[in-house]
Structure formats: structure tokens, C-alpha cells
Design an enzyme around this catalytic site. Structure first.
Site, mmCIF file in Angstrom:
data_model
loop_
_atom_site.group_PDB
_atom_site.id
_atom_site.type_symbol
_atom_site.label_atom_id
_atom_site.label_comp_id
_atom_site.label_asym_id
_atom_site.label_seq_id
_atom_site.Cartn_x
_atom_site.Cartn_y
_atom_site.Cartn_z
ATOM 1 N N GLY A 189 0.858 -1.180 0.000
ATOM 2 C CA GLY A 189 0.000 0.000 0.000
ATOM 3 C C GLY A 189 0.888 1.222 0.000
ATOM 4 C CG ASP B 20 4.292 -3.145 -5.905
ATOM 5 O OD1 ASP B 20 4.841 -4.194 -6.285
ATOM 6 O OD2 ASP B 20 4.894 -2.250 -5.283
ATOM 7 C CG ASN B 21 6.829 -0.514 -8.499
ATOM 8 O OD1 ASN B 21 6.196 0.074 -7.623
ATOM 9 N ND2 ASN B 21 8.027 -1.029 -8.288
ATOM 10 N N GLY C 289 3.037 3.365 1.446
ATOM 11 C CA GLY C 289 3.769 3.331 2.703
ATOM 12 C C GLY C 289 4.443 4.632 3.063
ATOM 13 N NE ARG C 290 8.853 5.216 -0.351
ATOM 14 C CZ ARG C 290 9.644 5.720 -1.288
ATOM 15 N NH1 ARG C 290 10.183 6.905 -1.144
ATOM 16 N NH2 ARG C 290 9.894 5.037 -2.378
ATOM 17 N NE ARG D 50 0.513 2.169 -6.502
ATOM 18 C CZ ARG D 50 1.743 2.640 -6.303
ATOM 19 N NH1 ARG D 50 2.790 1.917 -6.649
ATOM 20 N NH2 ARG D 50 1.935 3.819 -5.749
#
EC number: 2.7.7.-
Length: 485
Positions: free
Chosen positions: A90, A252-253, A92-93, A183
Site C-alpha cells: 500500500g 505494484d509498480n 507506505g510513504r 496499479r
């Protein structure tokens, strides 16, 4: 009046059910300051013109102050990382701050990277550093200049907040703009957790927002997947033709709309090396430059599996079978344009293959080779030959190339003019990015500003910036980059 009152908002993602995201406030950094502001993109998005002096924009985009139009959330998704499924992913930053309507009428996400911890940070601190922030800022704009589908970068900010990686660094922020942050991993998460109603809802919204032409199709979800396959094939072909190595092609990218997404340990080819591994964490070479077309198909297959509740197996397989011919077709078309060949002829594939063999065996600089070919209206064939260690092999290839050019109806001048529009003089070589980072860490953005000039129009000569077209020094060749940011 607030600057945000002059901008139209369309916060459609946060209208979805809460299981798609977690509302969360950014964690402020200390003494935030501007590092860069992308004037061209800001104008496209409808921001008022200013010279990085707007205190209100600095405070709001850094997350220190939340305008009433913002609704920051961390997205939930999953994904396959280096081939293994990870359900615990998810934002994360990063946080989706808001969605704005650009002058074109398109909706763009404003995403703040380095915003602090979220429920998906796992063991991370939720921060980004100057090093990774500068790399993404420059590369996303370099890709836009090369006409490769990409997310964009609106702004960078630095701070006095220490962040600890291999050493102490300083916290930084990037404001990313993109038509979508959805994504492949969004669909994987909903599929593997058996949230099929929400899975269908997401597909419906993706079609509504990004593929409206599929609405009238007899099989709208199959049509959507066909579009995703085609866009991914074109994106990967553009990467290969332009010598771009992404470095971490996890699902996820992968953007659902075929945009280059999440810049980390990327590289543009200097010396042509088809086996280039730019990510020092990629021990097996899974994401090596020459593996990217194969991984594109692997990732699409993972997405296809997650779409199986909506699309028949036969339709998924048929779409996947089209990926390779689509990607090869796009790539061949791009290579013809790079070589100034407007027509198709038997033997073109062999001409391409022998060119790549020549470059690989002789470590020829990839962008310099094509740019020199583009200037054969003023240069001599010997200038191309001199780029290659094996002059005899180079002369043979150049002779074959010039014979092939004789089959074209266009003149040398016309052909070279077109070639200069697709073969850049300037690329974001890793050593240039590193020099810009070194200065930025000392509070000097002059290299960033200079690079932004040439990367926005990499095909122009830019005589005042000739030094940015230089070949890399020894220390700057084949740099392996860390994922840490």
C-alpha cells in the site's frame, strides 16, 4: 482568496468505499523549503503563475496545512515483487492529497511522496530523501520530454528533518501528478482477498474514468484488459527503443493506464548493454534491460489472473497472445523512425539485429550512436564508424544501412531532420542525476534547473548546455542504484 479556490477539484477516488484507502494526515517536516517547481506542468494543471515564493502552496503541498478541498488518503493494494505475491503493500510513504481538473479537462491526482508513516509503511519511516526525490523529479520529466507515457513531477521540497538510510540524509518531498495511481496490484489485492463486489466496482470505475470507449463493448471488461495489454506493450516498446531500464517492474509498480510509474533504481543506457541490471538488489537479473518485454507479459498474466472473475479465460488468453506481436510491432516502428526508414522492407529486422550486435560487442554509446546517424546530412559516414571499436564491422553495417536508405523516397536532409526529432541529444544519464543530487544536498538547485531545460526538449541543440550531452566519466558508467529512498 486561497490559491486553491481558483482550481477545480474532482476527488473521485475518495468517493469509493473506505476499504480502498485509509484517510490519514501527512506528518510535517521541519523547515520545509522549495527545491523545484515545474512551471510548465503547473500551467497545464491550472495553477497560477509564481516563482516558488507562494507560502500557501508550500505549506499546503508539503502537508503542513490542509486546505478544505484536500482529503489525503493512503491507498491499499498488493502485488508480486520479484515474482512472489506480497499482500501487505500500500502507500507506505505517499498520500493521495486531492484530484484536480487540468486545463485539458482531465483529472490529475496530486500525490505527496515522503509524507510520513501510514498503516502500510511496514518497517519503514514513511520518508523520502533528496537523492530519490531528485531522481524521480528529473526522470519523470525526462520521460515526458521523450514522449513516453509517464507520471509527472510538480514540485520538490527539502527540510531540516534527518532521515536515516545507509547514512543520515535529509527528508524531502515530491508532489507527483498522474491521471491515475491505480496499479495492477489494486486488482490483485481485491481478487486474493475475495472482495469481488469491490473488485467489480473498481473495474467499473477504471472503465468510466480511463477507458470510456469500452462501455459500449459487448464485453467491457475484456475490452478494458485489451486496452491495458496494448498500452503496456507500447510503453515497454518505448522503454526498449529509448534505452530505459526501469529496474523494479513489480506488479505494484505497473500503472493500469500504461504510464511509467514509481521511479527508483532506473537507468538510461550509456554503453549499449542488453543485459544491464541497474538495481543492485536484483541479484538474478529478473528486471535486466533485455528482460523487460518478458516481464511486461508476466505482469499482465498476473493481472489477467486477478481479472478472471470478470473476463472469460479465452478472452484473457487471446489478449495476452497479442502482447508480443503488439510490442514487437511498436518496437519495429520506433526503430524505423530512429533510423529514418519510413517504409517497411524485407531485411529490416536483420539490419536492426546486426546493429544491436555491433553496439553490444563494441560497447557503443546508445544515444550518441543514434544522434550521430541523425546528423549524416552534415557529418560523414566515417563519423559513425569512429564510434565503434571494430571499424571493419562498423563500416559493413554503415554500408548496409546506407544501401537500405536508398530505398527511401525522402532526401538525406529530410530523413535526418525527422531522425533528430526522435533521437535525443540529451538524456538523463545517471552521472548527471548524481551531480544534480550532490548539489541539491548542499542547497544548490542549479543543475536541476539546467537539466530541466534540456530534458523538456531533448531533441534540440541547446548550445549553452553542451556539457550536459557529454559521455559519462568512468565513475559514472553502469551505475547500480539502490531502491532505498
Amino acid at each position: 482568496m486561497s490559491v486553491w479556490d481558483s482550481i477545480s477539484f474532482n476527488n473521485r477516488f475518495t468517493a469509493l468505499p473506505r476499504l480502498f484507502y485509509t484517510p490519514i494526515q501527512p506528518t510535517p517536516l521541519n523547515n520545509v523549503q522549495w527545491l523545484a517547481w515545474n512551471h510548465n506542468l503547473a500551467n497545464e494543471l491550472g495553477f497560477p503563475s509564481f516563482e516558488c515564493t507562494s507560502e500557501e502552496l508550500l505549506e499546503t503541498l508539503s502537508g503542513n496545512v490542509e486546505p478544505e478541498q484536500f482529503s489525503p488518503v493512503a491507498m491499499k493494494y498488493a502485488g508480486h515483487q520479484f515474482g512472489s505475491y506480497n499482500p501487505d503493500l500500500g502507500d507506505g510513504r505517499g498520500l493521495l492529497l486531492a484530484q484536480v481538473v487540468a486545463k485539458s479537462g482531465e483529472t490529475f491526482d496530486l500525490h505527496l511522496k515522503g509524507a510520513g508513516k501510514t498503516p502500510y509503511s511496514r518497517m519503514g519511516d514513511g520518508r523520502a530523501v533528496i537523492r530519490s526525490t531528485v531522481r524521480e523529479y528529473l526522470c519523470s520529466e525526462a520521460m515526458a520530454g521523450l514522449n513516453i507515457p509517464t507520471t509527472r513531477a510538480l514540485a520538490m521540497m527539502t527540510s531540516d528533518t534527518p532521515v536515516y538510510r545507509e547514512k543520515q540524509e535529509w527528508g524531502a518531498l515530491l508532489v507527483r501528478a498522474a491521471e491515475s495511481h491505480i496499479r495492477f496490484g489494486h486488482f490483485e489485492h481485491l481478487f486474493y482477498t475475495n472482495q469481488l463486489a469491490e473488485h467489480k466496482l473498481l473495474a467499473d470505475k477504471v472503465i468510466e474514468w480511463h477507458f470510456p470507449e469500452c462501455l459500449d463493448d459487448d464485453k467491457p471488461y475484456a475490452a478494458m484488459f485489451n486496452q491495458i495489454v496494448d498500452r503496456t506493450a507500447e510503453m515497454v516498446a518505448l522503454w526498449q527503443a529509448n534505452g530505459f531500464a526501469h529496474g523494479v517492474m513489480n506488479t505494484d509498480n505497473m500503472s493500469i493506464i500504461g504510464q511509467t510509474f514509481d521511479y527508483g533504481p532506473f537507468a538510461f543506457l550509456d554503453e549499449y548493454d542488453p543485459r544491464l541490471i541497474c538495481n543492485h538488489s536484483d541479484y538474478q537479473g529478473r528486471y535486466a534491460f533485455n528482460q523487460q518485454p518478458r516481464i511486461g507479459l508476466w505482469n499482465l498474466s498476473a493481472l489477467a489472473h486477478s481479472l478472471s472473475p470478470l473476463v472469460d479465460k479465452a478472452d484473457l488468453e487471446a489478449a495476452l497472445e497479442q502482447y508480443e506481436p503488439q510490442m514487437n510491432g511498436y518496437f519495429s516502428q520506433l526503430m524505423r523512425r530512429k533510423l529514418g526508414l519510413l517504409s517497411k522492407h524485407e531485411g529490416d529486422s536483420r539490419l536492426f539485429e546486426s546493429m544491436f550486435e555491433l553496439m553490444s560487442q563494441n560497447k557503443v554509446d546508445y544515444p550518441r550512436f543514434f544522434r550521430t546517424l541523425s546528423n549524416l546530412d552534415t557529418l560523414l559516414p566515417q563519423d559513425v564508424i569512429d564510434l565503434v571499436i571494430d571499424r571493419e564491422a562498423a563500416k559493413l553495417w554503415v554500408d548496409n544501412y546506407l544501401q537500405r536508405c536508398e530505398l527511401e523516397e525522402s532526401s538525406v536532409a529530410e530523413r535526418c531532420e525527422k531522425m533528430r526529432q526522435v533521437n535525443p541529444k540529451y538524456i538523463l544519464r545517471n552521472y548527471l542525476a548524481q551531480l544534480a543530487i550532490d548539489k541539491a544536498e548542499r542547497g544548490d538547485s542549479s543543475d536541476i534547473d539546467a537539466l530541466m531545460v534540456v530534458l523538456a526538449d531533448p531533441y534540440a541543440e541547446h548550445p549553452d548546455y553542451e556539457h550536459l550531452a557529454a559521455l559519462p566519466p568512468e565513475w559514472g558508467k553502469a551505475m547500480e542504484i539502490s531502491c532505498s529512498s
